[in-house]
Structure formats: C-alpha cells, structure tokens
Design an enzyme around this catalytic site. Structure first.
Site, PDB file in Angstrom:
ATOM      1  N   ASP A 196     -31.109  34.564  57.432  1.00 28.01           N
ATOM      2  CA  ASP A 196     -30.536  33.230  57.528  1.00 28.01           C
ATOM      3  C   ASP A 196     -31.665  32.283  57.944  1.00 28.01           C
ATOM      4  O   ASP A 196     -32.688  32.726  58.464  1.00 28.01           O
ATOM      5  CB  ASP A 196     -29.407  33.227  58.553  1.00 28.01           C
ATOM      6  CG  ASP A 196     -28.881  31.828  58.806  1.00 28.01           C
ATOM      7  OD1 ASP A 196     -28.562  31.141  57.829  1.00 28.01           O
ATOM      8  OD2 ASP A 196     -28.811  31.426  59.988  1.00 28.01           O
ATOM      9  N   ASP A 231     -27.776  34.271  62.613  1.00 30.63           N
ATOM     10  CA  ASP A 231     -27.440  33.671  63.896  1.00 30.63           C
ATOM     11  C   ASP A 231     -26.372  32.612  63.634  1.00 30.63           C
ATOM     12  O   ASP A 231     -26.611  31.677  62.882  1.00 30.63           O
ATOM     13  CB  ASP A 231     -28.682  33.036  64.519  1.00 30.63           C
ATOM     14  CG  ASP A 231     -28.339  32.186  65.721  1.00 30.63           C
ATOM     15  OD1 ASP A 231     -27.436  32.578  66.464  1.00 30.63           O
ATOM     16  OD2 ASP A 231     -28.981  31.140  65.917  1.00 30.63           O
ATOM     17  N   ASP A 248     -22.530  33.379  59.866  1.00 31.58           N
ATOM     18  CA  ASP A 248     -23.256  34.564  59.402  1.00 31.58           C
ATOM     19  C   ASP A 248     -22.460  35.846  59.629  1.00 31.58           C
ATOM     20  O   ASP A 248     -22.841  36.899  59.108  1.00 31.58           O
ATOM     21  CB  ASP A 248     -24.596  34.694  60.128  1.00 31.58           C
ATOM     22  CG  ASP A 248     -25.521  33.534  59.824  1.00 31.58           C
ATOM     23  OD1 ASP A 248     -25.464  33.039  58.687  1.00 31.58           O
ATOM     24  OD2 ASP A 248     -26.284  33.129  60.713  1.00 31.58           O
TER      25      ASP A 248
END
Length: 930
Positions: free
Chosen positions: A552, A766, A770
């Site tokens: 991410d 995070d 997610d």
C-alpha cells in the site's frame, strides 16, 4: 453458543506424543470445541461449552494422561472484536460468608460487572474472575463499593504474573531434576565402582573374594556387591522412577505411550534381569561365579535422564527469555497522584493492578512506566528498546504517548493512564506471542506423526532384535559378544534399542525454534502471529518470482503524515460557493472518517475557519462513509433551502460520479500531489492538494527485495500521478503500479496475482481500507500505526518507532528483519528435524546389532547417555537463533541508475498516451522498449 476458555498448567510433558495425547483425550470430552497445547510454555488452552463440561472434568482428563495439572484460569470466551471495551479482573475474598454476600446481592450486576468464574484456593480463599468496562468504573472503585456496601474485606489477587514468569523460567522443574540428579549421581558412582571400576582396576578382589565381592554368610550364591547394588537400584527405581511409572500407567490406561513409557520399560527390564540373575544364582547356590547383574545400567539410565531433564529445562527456560523479559517489564507498584494540581495533592504507592483509566501517575527518573498513558507534565527521554528494537532514547514532551513497561530516563514526568490490563500495547504483544507459540507449523505434522507411532514401533523393533539374536546366537558363540551368556547379551541389545531412541528430540525440534524466533521478532518490534507465517516466509525465501510483495502507499511506503499544500476553488463556479461556507461542512464530514487523508484536511479547515462566525450556511441531512473512496452526504443550503449532494474523495469516487472535468485536473497535477476533490452533484467545486513524504528506508527496503528476486507491486487509492511519483522514488517498476483502486479492487488484484496458483502474495498495508487485502493475501503485514482492524487482520505486525519523535526513523526495514528471522527460524527447524531423524536412523540400527560382525555394540548405559544428549542438543541448536543479527539494508548505485531510467520510461509512456488509472498495455511496453 455459550463458550468458556479454560487455561491449564500441565507439567511433565516431554515430547509431541504427550501433546497429541492431551489433545486427543481432551478433544473427546463433551462440549470441547478446541484444544491447543504448548510443549514449551506447558499450557493447555481449551474452549468448551460450560453446559456440557467444566474445568475440573477437563483437569481430571489431562491428569489421566499422566501429567500434573493445575487450573490457571476459566472465563467466558469472547471473540477478539467483542473484547474491545472490557478488561479482566480478579478479586480475592477471605471467607465463604463474604462470597455469599457478594453473590446474594446484585452489586456486580448493578455495577455492570460480569462474573465469569469463582475459584477456591487451598487456603480456603475465594477468587472471583470478572470482566468490566474500565471507562465506566475502575478496579479501586469496585473494591471500595464492595467494602462499603457489603462491609467485607477484599484484595486484588496479583500473583498471576509471578506464576506465569515462574512457569516460563521453569525454576521448580530445574530444582526438582537437580535434586534427583544429585541423588542418582551418588548412587551411580557407587554402583559403577562396584560393577566396573574395581573389577577393572583391582581384578584380584574378585578372584580372592574380598569385600564387597564376598558371599553373604546367610544366603549361598548371594554377594555383598549385589546386596548393595539392589538397595541402591531399588531406591533410585522407586524414588526417581516413580515419576515415570505413574506417567506410564496413566498414559497406557488411555491407550497411548510417551517417552516416559520407554524410560520406564528400559529401566524396569534392566532391574528385572538383574533380579532374575541373582535369584537364579541363589537357587543354584553358585558360590564360584558372580551373577550377571546390570543394576548399574538401571541406575545410570535414570542418572542420565535426570541430568538430561535438568539440562533440557535449563535450555528451555532460555528459549522463553524474550517472553519472560516482556512479562517482567511491568513494575509491581507505582506512585498514584491524588488531587493533581490541587493544594491537597497526595501521593500514594499502589499496586500496578489497581490502576484505573485517567489516573495520574508520578514517574521519577529511572522508573518503569506502569501502563500506557500520555504525558501531561514534564520532559524526559524514554528507553523503548524492548518494544521497538531501537536502542536510542526517545525524547518525550507533554501530549506524547508513553508505553507501559518502558523505562523513564533522566526526566521527571506526570502521565495520565489511557489503557490498562490486556488493552495495553505490551499486553497485546505478550498475547500475540503466546498465541503464536500455541500454533504449529505445517512441517511439524511429520514430527507429530512420527512421534505418535514411535514408541510402539520401537518396542516392536526391540522385541524383534531380541528374538533374532536369540535364535542366531547359538551359531555365533565364536563372537566375543555371545561368548559367555547369550540370553543376557540379547537382553542388553533389546534394552539398548529401547533406551537409545528419543522422540523428545523430534518433539522439541519445532517448538523451541518457533519460541525463540517469535521472541527475537518481538525484541526487534516485529510480532509474528503464527508458526505458519514462519514456514511460509522461510520456505519461500529467495524463491525467485514465487513470492510477490504488494505495498500500500499511504502510511506504508510513505509516512502517512500528509499536509495540505494548496486549496483551490474552481474558477468557473467559485462565485456560487464561498470558501468560508464550505470549509465548516467539509470539516464536519471529515470528522466522521478514519482515513489518513482526513486529518490534514480537518486541520486545514480549522485553521482557516473564522471561529467568531458560528453560523453555518450548510446543514448535513444524510451521511454515507464510502470506505476507500470518500464521503457522500446530502446537505441543505440554509440560504436557499435547496438540498445538495456533496461528495469528498479521490479519483475513484469522481469516476463513479461521472465527473467530466476529472482528466483536466489529473493532467494539471504535475507535482504528484494527492488530490481530494470536493464535488456538488457532478461538478468539482474545489480540491485539496496534499503532499506526503516517503519513509527514509522505503527505497532501501524495495531495493533489498528486488536484489533477492522478489517482484514488488504497489496498490493505492490515490491518483496515478501521485502513485507514479512515489513508485519512481522507491524504484518500483511503473508497470507494477495500480492506482485509484478501491478496497474491493485491492482484493481483486491480489486474487489476480494469485490466480495461477504458483504465486504467494504478501500484502503490506496500513489502514482500515487495507484489511480486506490483508486477509485475502497469503500473508498480511501491517504497521502498528494502522488501525486496530488492520492489525488484527495481519499475520505480521511491524511496530513503528515512536511516532512523536521529531527524529523518527521509519520501520519499513523491519519487514526485511521479519523475512530474515522467519528464514533463519525455518532453516533451524529443518536442521533440528534432520538431526533428530538422522540420530534415530543411525543409532537404532547400531543398538540393534548391525555392527556386531565387526565387534561393535552399544551398551545400554552409553545408549542412555546418547539419548539424553539428543534432546539437549536439539534445544541448544535452537538457542543458536539468539545470535541472530539484523541484516544490512542499503541502497545500491545500480538501483539508483535504474530509478533514473524508470523516470525516462514513465515520461515516454505518458507522452504516447498512457492511461493513468491502468497499467500500461503490452503494446505500450513494447513501444517504450523501442
């Protein structure tokens, strides 16, 4: 279904056969849903239906398997998500009358306290286990209410931590086996002197029948040597062997066998053969020949076993050093400040277990912080090395968070307690480690299977060896081994087979390595939640493209500390909407979300708002939080009475709303800003341009992964220009970047990467958006700055370094540490299993007499010593993991060159019309290569 969880302390387990026996027998009990047993921590966790069973019945079942059992706790079982608002408490009542008054009155119900279990101690005291909401009432308030309302005395039972620490350090077991070792060593020295030492050094003592080789006057054919040997062997067999006899009897009643069965069988055979030989000599009244006696073998076997048990428990205690250190981080007491900032301020010393939320605690230099909190006064430096793995002291100031168990430096501060009990960060780390140590790696299935069939197969092999040589020995009298008493020789062979084999080594190979590996991770700020994680990462380490890392962006590759660089109104319709009217409603809407992008927007709005003007033009009527996309709301224009649909979000949301001018904004975003659009109906009226910084070690982390042949991808909900900026800075291939992706879209991409079945996807993220991808991936990694949902969904949690420090060092490199720890741990597991299997495969044939044609045999005493060494050597092998060093992570000049080439490739791609929201097509790639 109403469920309880009972936790037992189980003493006496030696190998995985013991563990499997407990799981099998307890699993048969009515109402038992799940059983987990840890060989190393000596605990059994059982989830059961209290309407069908109870802890006492389960305790009896485990004791019937041959083990000493005590109940640690019994409480209601809640899923993790249901325990967010409650903590556990324990009250000790000193009399039955006090207990009856507590139960008869509805005081606990009135205080919204749930009684889970009542335990009776040996001192006729009563411990009430309960749960309560710490935000509505505290433990001191509960005690005070009980004392006032019911006029009884109660105390908090705080021995649980000390009990757990004692179990991990195995002080009681070490002392028990040390005592047995000293007793058996004395008997062993005397017996070895009688049966081996003197005959070898002074053979004339036997020829001349000098004491103790002199015949007892009363009984013909009975010698003083054998009388002394009988007394010593009987004492050792009864005093020390009793432990193994009881365990063997209980296990055989339930139809299974353990390592204790082999020990009991081998020592009993040696003792019985000696007795039969002595009785046979007495019946024949043979005064000219000493009988064949192996009392020394029986004594030496138990001596070696006692020595091995002592060394093994010492080694095991070292394997749990990390968990023991964490448990000992909490101080036993702290200084509570009453009436803070008041003239009647008072300081009292109380137990850490009596703390309540919002308590003010005085922390002097060098003291341990008793629980999680926030500094309200003072400046200091705090050592958080055992929590984050970073050795430097961290500067702290008012409003900074502090972690329970960390050590204060030279400053003097006051802190307000914000979390207590199992909801503190340290408690959650300990809980994660304990859960990980209860799990089993898939590779352990082989060891468990071998251990389950080990004992019966071994006894069968010993019997076959005895029968084979007994029939063959009459034809081999010219061999020195069968030159004297062939039956005695065959019995020694069979005894050696039973003694030399060791399922303990197989059973200890995996759990010892896992405990040390997870402990090393915790010491370096990495929480590994299960043994399966260790095997997955360890097995796939350096497997080329078999494992894919997907990152991410916001909060993972970047710091997640966005700031609003620009706020721009649309030139065309700016006259219709006023900035001072829009910012208050934007602020109010963003307060209802948790995405990292909302905080800087809220801060910007509050800074720009006119606090004197409390009137608002827009009123929020309906609100919808579109996870991963943004916000949609129905608002009312109070000046015109018109209802408007206002949306705040990124590119993904704007596409859903069919905003026609979106491409124009994207083309103008040449600086890689993260853009948050504000849209009314389908028109963008303004937008925020936010900027984020990459973590200092993000580039080095990606470089290390690529050097080790791991493909690296990035998925983000942000616009493609921003995503590509971060990708180029971190050297992620632009073809591996997915932008403007919703949370469900992240799951779809993970599925696509997994689609051929040969790829393992590791997702590093995070944030709450997610969580689906963390669960969908083969292995999820979350940084602790993420939401609790993301942390719960992950398989590995990376603890960030102090988020308040201005000299923050990002912790993404700990992903590499986690990979290396799992790799080293899995390699150690395989090495342990190899040596355990190799040892048995080599020693058992030797004990069976395969080398007898060359005059090589294995005496039972030597076999016992070898068996002892095998278990100790496996534990010592696992302890080598304690010398693990962090791998060196650094950027390479070659990768920096590739990064520059990536910029060129991105520009070329954009110049030929590449679409920002999708990956480049194969045609685009070919054109770029040209």
């Amino acid at each position: 279904m109403n469920k309880n969880i009972a936790i037992f302390n189980v003493k006496g387990m030696t190998c995985s056969a013991c563990v499997n026996a407990i799981i099998k027998q307890v699993g048969k009990c009515d109402g038992v849903e799940d059983v987990k047993v840890s060989l190393m921590t000596e605990t059994c966790h059982t989830i059961y239906d209290p309407n069908m069973s109870n802890p006492e019945e389960l305790q009896d079942t485990i004791e019937d398997c041959g083990f000493d059992v005590s109940i640690i706790s019994d409480s209601k079982y809640h899923e993790v998500s249901q325990e967010k608002l409650v903590v556990s408490g324990r009250l000790k009542l000193l009399s039955i009358s006090a207990l009856n008054r507590v139960i008869s009155k509805d005081l606990f119900e009135f205080l919204n306290i749930i009684i889970e279990n009542i335990q009776t101690t040996l001192d006729n005291e009563y411990i009430i286990h309960f749960k309560y909401d710490p935000h509505s009432i505290g433990i001191r308030d509960i005690i005070e209410k009980i004392q006032q309302e019911l006029n009884i005395q109660s105390t908090v039972d705080i021995n649980e931590l000390n009990d757990t620490t004692g179990q991990l350090t195995k002080c009681e077991e070490i002392e028990f086996w040390r005592s047995n070792c000293f007793k058996s060593c004395f008997a062993a020295m005397v017996s070895m002197t009688l049966y081996m030492g003197l005959p070898l050094l002074i053979p004339k003592m036997i020829e001349n029948r000098i004491f103790p080789y002199k015949e007892v006057p009363i009984v013909k054919g009975f010698f003083y040597r054998d009388l002394i040997g009988f007394l010593l062997a009987t004492y050792i067999q009864v005093r020390i062997g009793y432990y193994f006899y009881v365990s063997t009897w209980k296990s055989l009643k339930n139809g299974h066998s353990t390592m204790d069965t082999l020990i009991c069988l081998s020592t009993t055979v040696a003792f019985t053969v000696s007795m039969v030989s002595i009785i046979h000599n007495i019946i024949l009244q043979n005064s000219s020949k000493l009988p064949h006696v192996i009392f020394d073998t029986s004594i030496m076997l138990l001596t070696f076993i006692s020595l091995g048990k002592m060394l093994e428990n010492k080694a095991k205690s070292r394997t749990t050093t990390a968990l023991t250190k964490l448990l000992q981080l909490y101080p036993s007491s702290c200084i509570l400040v009453k009436n803070y900032l008041d003239s009647e301020q008072e300081m009292i010393t109380i137990s850490k277990d009596l703390l309540q939320i919002n308590d003010i605690v005085n922390i002097k230099p060098g003291m341990k912080i008793p629980s999680d909190g926030v500094i309200i006064s003072g400046f200091t430096q705090i050592d958080e090395s055992l929590m984050t793995g970073e050795s430097q002291l961290i500067n702290k100031k008012p409003k900074d968070d502090v972690i329970g168990g960390t050590i204060n430096g030279s400053g003097h501060v006051y802190i307000k307690i914000t979390s207590i009990g199992e909801h503190t960060k340290l408690a959650q780390i300990i809980s994660t480690m304990e859960r990980a140590q209860l799990t089993k790696a898939p590779i352990e299935t082989l060891a468990d299977f071998l251990a389950s069939i080990f004992v019966p197969v071994l006894i069968t092999m010993a019997l076959l060896s005895f029968i084979f040589w007994l029939f063959l020995s009459p034809y081999l009298t010219h061999w020195p081994y069968f030159a004297h008493d062939r039956v005695y020789a065959c019995i020694k062979l069979a005894t050696s087979v039973i003694v030399v084999a060791c399922p303990c080594a197989l059973g200890l190979a995996t759990p010892t390595a896992i405990i040390i590996g997870t402990g090393i991770g915790a010491e370096n700020g990495i929480l590994i939640k299960s043994a399966e994680v260790i095997e997955l990462l360890g097995h796939n380490f350096k497997q080329g493209g078999n494992t894919i890392f997907v990152f991410d962006k916001t909060g993972t590759l970047t710091k997640g500390k966005l700031r609003v660089e620009n706020f721009k109104m649309d030139d065309v319709i700016s006259s219709k909407y006023d900035e001072k009217d829009l910012l208050p409603v934007i602020r109010d809407l963003e307060l209802n979300t948790e995405h990292p992008i909302t905080k800087p927007i809220i801060k910007y709005c509050e800074d720009k708002m006119n606090q004197k003007d409390l009137t608002q033009r827009y009123q929020i009527l309906e609100f919808e939080n579109m996870t991963g996309l943004g916000i949609s709301a129905l608002i009312k224009d109070n000046s015109s009475g018109e209802n408007l649909k206002l949306s705040i979000g990124g590119t993904g949301l704007m596409k859903q709303l069919n905003v026609s001018t979106l491409s124009q904004y994207e083309m103008e975003n040449t600086h890689g800003y993260t853009i948050a659009f504000v849209c009314i109906d389908s028109d963008i009226i303004c937008h925020f341009e936010l900027l984020d910084e990459i973590k200092e070690d993000a580039k080095d982390t990606v470089a290390w992964l690529k050097q080790n042949n791991y493909p690296v991808y990035m998925i983000t909900g942000d616009n493609h220009n921003c995503a590509m900026t971060i990708a180029v800075e971190t050297n992620i291939d632009c073809r591996n970047v997915f932008s403007s992706i919703s949370p469900s879209g992240k799951c779809e991409i993970v599925e696509q990467l997994q689609s051929n079945g040969t790829k393992k996807v590791i997702f590093v993220g995070d944030g709450i958006n997610d969580s689906p991808a963390l669960v969908k991936s083969d292995l999820g990694v979350s940084v602790s700055s993420g939401t609790e949902v993301a942390i719960e969904a992950a398989d590995i949690v990376i603890l960030n370094d102090d988020i308040n420090s201005e000299s923050i060092q990002a912790s993404l490199k700990k992903l590499i540490f986690a990979i290396d720890i799992c790799d080293k741990t899995f390699k150690r597991i395989k090495l342990n299993l190899f040596w355990a299997l190799f040892y048995n495969m080599f020693m058992i044939p030797v004990a069976m007499g395969v080398l007898l044609p060359w005059g090589i045999s294995l005496h039972p005493m030597i076999a016992g010593f070898a068996m002892t060494l095998s278990s100790v050597s496996v534990v010592l092998s696992s302890l080598q993991l304690k010398f693990w060093k962090t791998p060196i992570v650094g950027a390479q000049s070659e990768l920096q060159t590739r990064s520059r080439f990536n910029w060129i490739r991105f520009d070329r791609w954009r110049s030929i019309g590449g679409q920002y929201s999708n990956l480049p097509t194969e045609d685009h790639i070919e054109m770029m290569e040209v």
